[in-house]
Design a protein around this motif. Structure first.
Motif, PDB file in Angstrom:
ATOM      1  N   ILE A  89       2.831  93.757 -54.153  1.00  0.00           N
ATOM      2  CA  ILE A  89       2.749  93.963 -55.710  1.00  0.00           C
ATOM      3  C   ILE A  89       3.001  93.138 -56.499  1.00  0.00           C
ATOM      4  O   ILE A  89       2.477  91.997 -56.030  1.00  0.00           O
ATOM      5  CB  ILE A  89       4.637  94.321 -54.713  1.00  0.00           C
ATOM      6  CG1 ILE A  89       4.934  95.081 -53.961  1.00  0.00           C
ATOM      7  CG2 ILE A  89       5.310  94.343 -55.992  1.00  0.00           C
ATOM      8  CD1 ILE A  89       6.950  95.330 -53.238  1.00  0.00           C
ATOM      9  N   VAL A  90       2.553  94.282 -57.931  1.00  0.00           N
ATOM     10  CA  VAL A  90       2.304  93.440 -58.912  1.00  0.00           C
ATOM     11  C   VAL A  90       3.211  93.787 -59.819  1.00  0.00           C
ATOM     12  O   VAL A  90       3.796  94.508 -60.056  1.00  0.00           O
ATOM     13  CB  VAL A  90       1.025  94.428 -59.715  1.00  0.00           C
ATOM     14  CG1 VAL A  90       0.807  93.554 -60.879  1.00  0.00           C
ATOM     15  CG2 VAL A  90       0.265  94.519 -58.451  1.00  0.00           C
ATOM     16  N   PRO A  91       3.780  92.594 -59.924  1.00  0.00           N
ATOM     17  CA  PRO A  91       5.164  92.089 -60.295  1.00  0.00           C
ATOM     18  C   PRO A  91       5.420  92.425 -62.228  1.00  0.00           C
ATOM     19  O   PRO A  91       4.170  92.824 -62.268  1.00  0.00           O
ATOM     20  CB  PRO A  91       5.613  90.702 -60.179  1.00  0.00           C
ATOM     21  CG  PRO A  91       4.544  89.879 -59.705  1.00  0.00           C
ATOM     22  CD  PRO A  91       3.838  90.633 -59.377  1.00  0.00           C
ATOM     23  N   GLN A  92       7.139  93.359 -62.310  1.00  0.00           N
ATOM     24  CA  GLN A  92       6.715  93.493 -64.095  1.00  0.00           C
ATOM     25  C   GLN A  92       6.209  91.886 -64.967  1.00  0.00           C
ATOM     26  O   GLN A  92       5.171  92.310 -65.683  1.00  0.00           O
ATOM     27  CB  GLN A  92       7.487  93.832 -64.361  1.00  0.00           C
ATOM     28  CG  GLN A  92       7.776  94.206 -65.857  1.00  0.00           C
ATOM     29  CD  GLN A  92       9.417  95.459 -65.817  1.00  0.00           C
ATOM     30  OE1 GLN A  92       9.766  95.129 -64.964  1.00  0.00           O
ATOM     31  NE2 GLN A  92       9.109  95.467 -66.981  1.00  0.00           N
ATOM     32  N   GLU A  93       6.863  91.006 -64.322  1.00  0.00           N
ATOM     33  CA  GLU A  93       6.474  89.593 -65.322  1.00  0.00           C
ATOM     34  C   GLU A  93       5.068  89.161 -64.806  1.00  0.00           C
ATOM     35  O   GLU A  93       5.459  89.335 -63.521  1.00  0.00           O
ATOM     36  CB  GLU A  93       7.891  88.655 -64.983  1.00  0.00           C
ATOM     37  CG  GLU A  93       8.694  89.614 -65.326  1.00  0.00           C
ATOM     38  CD  GLU A  93       8.972  89.721 -66.660  1.00  0.00           C
ATOM     39  OE1 GLU A  93       8.723  89.328 -67.662  1.00  0.00           O
ATOM     40  OE2 GLU A  93      10.071  90.920 -67.267  1.00  0.00           O
ATOM     41  N   ILE A  94       4.018  88.542 -65.706  1.00  0.00           N
ATOM     42  CA  ILE A  94       3.287  88.144 -65.278  1.00  0.00           C
ATOM     43  C   ILE A  94       3.817  86.163 -64.536  1.00  0.00           C
ATOM     44  O   ILE A  94       4.144  85.813 -65.884  1.00  0.00           O
ATOM     45  CB  ILE A  94       2.283  88.153 -66.238  1.00  0.00           C
ATOM     46  CG1 ILE A  94       1.526  89.291 -66.180  1.00  0.00           C
ATOM     47  CG2 ILE A  94       0.608  86.930 -65.783  1.00  0.00           C
ATOM     48  CD1 ILE A  94       0.263  89.791 -67.635  1.00  0.00           C
ATOM     49  N   VAL A  95       3.514  85.993 -63.946  1.00  0.00           N
ATOM     50  CA  VAL A  95       3.693  84.226 -63.433  1.00  0.00           C
ATOM     51  C   VAL A  95       2.701  84.326 -62.676  1.00  0.00           C
ATOM     52  O   VAL A  95       2.030  84.387 -61.467  1.00  0.00           O
ATOM     53  CB  VAL A  95       4.992  84.336 -62.561  1.00  0.00           C
ATOM     54  CG1 VAL A  95       6.504  84.006 -63.651  1.00  0.00           C
ATOM     55  CG2 VAL A  95       5.604  85.583 -61.614  1.00  0.00           C
ATOM     56  N   PHE A  96       2.468  82.954 -62.834  1.00  0.00           N
ATOM     57  CA  PHE A  96       1.073  82.074 -62.048  1.00  0.00           C
ATOM     58  C   PHE A  96       1.040  80.503 -62.417  1.00  0.00           C
ATOM     59  O   PHE A  96       1.469  80.273 -63.633  1.00  0.00           O
ATOM     60  CB  PHE A  96      -1.009  82.339 -62.984  1.00  0.00           C
ATOM     61  CG  PHE A  96      -0.697  83.470 -62.681  1.00  0.00           C
ATOM     62  CD1 PHE A  96      -1.348  83.928 -61.437  1.00  0.00           C
ATOM     63  CD2 PHE A  96      -0.742  84.437 -63.481  1.00  0.00           C
ATOM     64  CE1 PHE A  96      -1.822  85.366 -61.156  1.00  0.00           C
ATOM     65  CE2 PHE A  96      -2.007  85.773 -63.184  1.00  0.00           C
ATOM     66  CZ  PHE A  96      -2.235  85.958 -61.901  1.00  0.00           C
ATOM     67  N   ASP A  97       0.465  79.481 -61.683  1.00  0.00           N
ATOM     68  CA  ASP A  97       0.519  78.238 -61.676  1.00  0.00           C
ATOM     69  C   ASP A  97      -0.162  78.339 -62.842  1.00  0.00           C
ATOM     70  O   ASP A  97      -1.785  78.339 -62.858  1.00  0.00           O
ATOM     71  CB  ASP A  97       0.216  78.069 -60.624  1.00  0.00           C
ATOM     72  CG  ASP A  97       0.348  76.230 -61.199  1.00  0.00           C
ATOM     73  OD1 ASP A  97      -0.291  75.831 -61.988  1.00  0.00           O
ATOM     74  OD2 ASP A  97       1.074  75.619 -59.641  1.00  0.00           O
ATOM     75  N   PRO A  98      -0.524  77.963 -63.807  1.00  0.00           N
ATOM     76  CA  PRO A  98      -1.625  77.959 -64.976  1.00  0.00           C
ATOM     77  C   PRO A  98      -2.992  76.577 -64.721  1.00  0.00           C
ATOM     78  O   PRO A  98      -3.047  77.334 -65.117  1.00  0.00           O
ATOM     79  CB  PRO A  98      -0.887  77.380 -66.150  1.00  0.00           C
ATOM     80  CG  PRO A  98       0.140  76.505 -65.734  1.00  0.00           C
ATOM     81  CD  PRO A  98       0.250  76.977 -64.321  1.00  0.00           C
ATOM     82  N   PHE A  99      -2.906  75.974 -63.253  1.00  0.00           N
ATOM     83  CA  PHE A  99      -3.699  74.829 -63.135  1.00  0.00           C
ATOM     84  C   PHE A  99      -4.468  75.595 -62.217  1.00  0.00           C
ATOM     85  O   PHE A  99      -5.597  74.627 -61.762  1.00  0.00           O
ATOM     86  CB  PHE A  99      -3.500  73.967 -63.086  1.00  0.00           C
ATOM     87  CG  PHE A  99      -2.591  73.598 -64.545  1.00  0.00           C
ATOM     88  CD1 PHE A  99      -3.093  72.663 -65.488  1.00  0.00           C
ATOM     89  CD2 PHE A  99      -1.246  73.233 -64.339  1.00  0.00           C
ATOM     90  CE1 PHE A  99      -3.255  72.617 -66.556  1.00  0.00           C
ATOM     91  CE2 PHE A  99      -0.666  72.375 -65.365  1.00  0.00           C
ATOM     92  CZ  PHE A  99      -1.290  72.101 -67.031  1.00  0.00           C
ATOM     93  N   PHE A 100      -4.305  77.202 -61.560  1.00  0.00           N
ATOM     94  CA  PHE A 100      -5.761  76.920 -60.478  1.00  0.00           C
ATOM     95  C   PHE A 100      -5.997  78.728 -60.664  1.00  0.00           C
ATOM     96  O   PHE A 100      -5.805  78.949 -62.102  1.00  0.00           O
ATOM     97  CB  PHE A 100      -4.401  78.438 -59.609  1.00  0.00           C
ATOM     98  CG  PHE A 100      -3.546  77.360 -58.550  1.00  0.00           C
ATOM     99  CD1 PHE A 100      -4.619  76.112 -57.545  1.00  0.00           C
ATOM    100  CD2 PHE A 100      -1.752  77.177 -58.922  1.00  0.00           C
ATOM    101  CE1 PHE A 100      -3.669  75.701 -56.339  1.00  0.00           C
ATOM    102  CE2 PHE A 100      -1.717  76.289 -57.329  1.00  0.00           C
ATOM    103  CZ  PHE A 100      -2.225  75.573 -56.693  1.00  0.00           C
ATOM    104  N   THR A 101      -7.248  77.808 -60.679  1.00  0.00           N
ATOM    105  CA  THR A 101      -8.023  79.147 -61.079  1.00  0.00           C
ATOM    106  C   THR A 101      -8.080  80.758 -59.798  1.00  0.00           C
ATOM    107  O   THR A 101      -7.232  80.965 -59.075  1.00  0.00           O
ATOM    108  CB  THR A 101      -9.577  78.694 -60.429  1.00  0.00           C
ATOM    109  OG1 THR A 101      -9.906  78.870 -59.087  1.00  0.00           O
ATOM    110  CG2 THR A 101     -10.070  77.517 -61.069  1.00  0.00           C
ATOM    111  N   PRO A 102      -8.913  81.710 -60.536  1.00  0.00           N
ATOM    112  CA  PRO A 102      -8.727  82.527 -60.102  1.00  0.00           C
ATOM    113  C   PRO A 102      -8.904  82.790 -58.956  1.00  0.00           C
ATOM    114  O   PRO A 102      -8.181  83.665 -57.805  1.00  0.00           O
ATOM    115  CB  PRO A 102      -9.695  84.015 -60.998  1.00  0.00           C
ATOM    116  CG  PRO A 102      -9.359  83.454 -62.628  1.00  0.00           C
ATOM    117  CD  PRO A 102      -9.604  82.059 -61.962  1.00  0.00           C
ATOM    118  N   TYR A 103      -9.939  82.125 -57.863  1.00  0.00           N
ATOM    119  CA  TYR A 103     -10.463  81.458 -56.965  1.00  0.00           C
ATOM    120  C   TYR A 103      -9.293  81.431 -55.864  1.00  0.00           C
ATOM    121  O   TYR A 103      -8.627  81.798 -54.886  1.00  0.00           O
ATOM    122  CB  TYR A 103     -11.401  81.368 -57.190  1.00  0.00           C
ATOM    123  CG  TYR A 103     -12.373  80.796 -55.691  1.00  0.00           C
ATOM    124  CD1 TYR A 103     -13.138  82.223 -55.036  1.00  0.00           C
ATOM    125  CD2 TYR A 103     -12.786  80.063 -54.566  1.00  0.00           C
ATOM    126  CE1 TYR A 103     -13.238  81.967 -53.667  1.00  0.00           C
ATOM    127  CE2 TYR A 103     -12.872  79.799 -53.301  1.00  0.00           C
ATOM    128  CZ  TYR A 103     -13.054  81.139 -52.977  1.00  0.00           C
ATOM    129  OH  TYR A 103     -13.394  80.770 -52.057  1.00  0.00           O
TER     130      TYR A 103
END
Ligand code: ADP
Ligand code: MG
Length: 310
Positions: A89-103
């Protein structure tokens, strides 16, 4: 035997608790539909219709009030683990820990699903969403579009047969929208069943092979896109004739004929097959003298407005 549905939703009800202990908001009022395997299914509805509520119930983020749901044949209550594994599931809101890299985002997610190191697909997924060159950038430095794509990759880490995207293109620019459509189409070509919610009619029309329309927590249409569009191909000629009608005029090319009072007739026809002029000519051939004419045309927007009663 026909293929079982990718998702089956039966009589789903959600009433959010009111903060003051009152009635609460009825977000889903008995929604039922099946999502067939292998297609791109659009859940279309205006803001506040209940789309995210439904998706979040499937995701296990919102507790349903009543009803049932199966994902890939697994009941979301009884077989929760299997149900969860079958869906990304790709949620409506974008939430990430900003200090992680995509990998790292993808590796963490793989760890969360208990996928052994040698079975992980982080590099491949980054390629697929065209973020290979951002492998080691901090998530916070990614553009909005890159973040969306990373979320799609994250949702696909455990190789689910179903991918759900909640409003993937809300508030994104034309170019990014095109990129996301391409990505979604490519995944679908690879056999992934896609469900997306949107309030953009045009998006649903272009991308989806089937569309369910949800409004005020109720499913008010569920048809192949073709059929919905065909509803929009119809046009209506309403005429008033000079004497009371003894019989209803008929013709093979008319889809529907309705009387409107003693002297009124409304003819619905497919505008690919007839013109308003031809409709009038047919009526006159049948002995009617037309005194007054109005025409109405439906496009998908009208069908939508009609169905949502708005
Ligand atoms: P959509 O995704 O179609 O825009 P939502 O599922 O987000 O609709 O919301 C459906 C209805 O439920 C709206 O009226 C919304 O305000 C309400 N709602 C959504 N989430 C909550 C919540 N956590 N608490 C109370 N009401 C909510
Ligand atoms: Mg929503």
């Amino acid at each position: 035997m026909s293929t079982p549905p990718a998702i089956r939703i039966e009589n789903l009800v959600k009433r959010y608790a009111a903060p003051d202990g009152g009635e609460g908001k009825l977000a889903l009022n008995g929604v039922s539909f099946d999502v067939p395997q292998g297609g791109i299914f659009g859940l279309l509805g205006p803001n506040g219709a209940g789309k995210s509520t439904l998706i979040n119930i499937l995701a296990g983020l919102v507790t349903k009030t009543a009803g049932s749901a199966e994902i890939w044949g697994f009941d979301i209550d009884e077989q929760r683990r299997n149900a969860k594994r079958a869906i990304g599931i790709v949620p409506q809101e974008i939430v990430f820990d900003p200090f992680f890299t995509p990998y790292e985002v993808l590796e963490n997610q793989a760890g969360f699903y208990g996928i052994a190191k040698h079975l992980r697909r982080s590099e491949e997924l980054l390629e697929a969403v065209r973020l290979a060159d951002k492998r080691d950038a901090y998530a916070r430095t990614l553009s909005g579009g890159m973040k969306r794509r990373l979320l799609v990759a994250k949702a696909m880490v455990h190789t689910p047969p179903i991918l759900v995207l909640d409003e993937p293109t809300a508030g994104v620019d034309v170019e990014l929208r095109r990129q996301l459509w391409e990505l979604v189409t490519a995944l679908n070509d690879d056999g992934v069943t896609v469900v997306l919610t949107t309030h953009y009619l045009e998006e649903a029309e272009q991308l989806c092979d089937r569309i369910a329309i949800i409004n005020h927590g109720e499913c008010i249409a569920n048809k192949p896109t073709r059929e919905l569009v065909d509803m929009a191909r119809e046009k209506i000629v309403a005429v008033t004739v000079d004497s009371d009608l003894a019989t209803i005029p008929q013709h093979d090319a008319f889809t529907k004929v309705e009387m409107a009072g003693e002297r009124g007739v409304e003819v619905t026809y497919n505008k690919d097959q007839l013109t308003a002029g031809q409709v009038l000519a047919i009526l006159q051939e049948q002995g009617l003298t037309v005194q007054d004419v109005t025409t109405r045309e439906a496009d998908l927007e009208d069908v939508f407005v009609q169905l949502t009663g708005g």
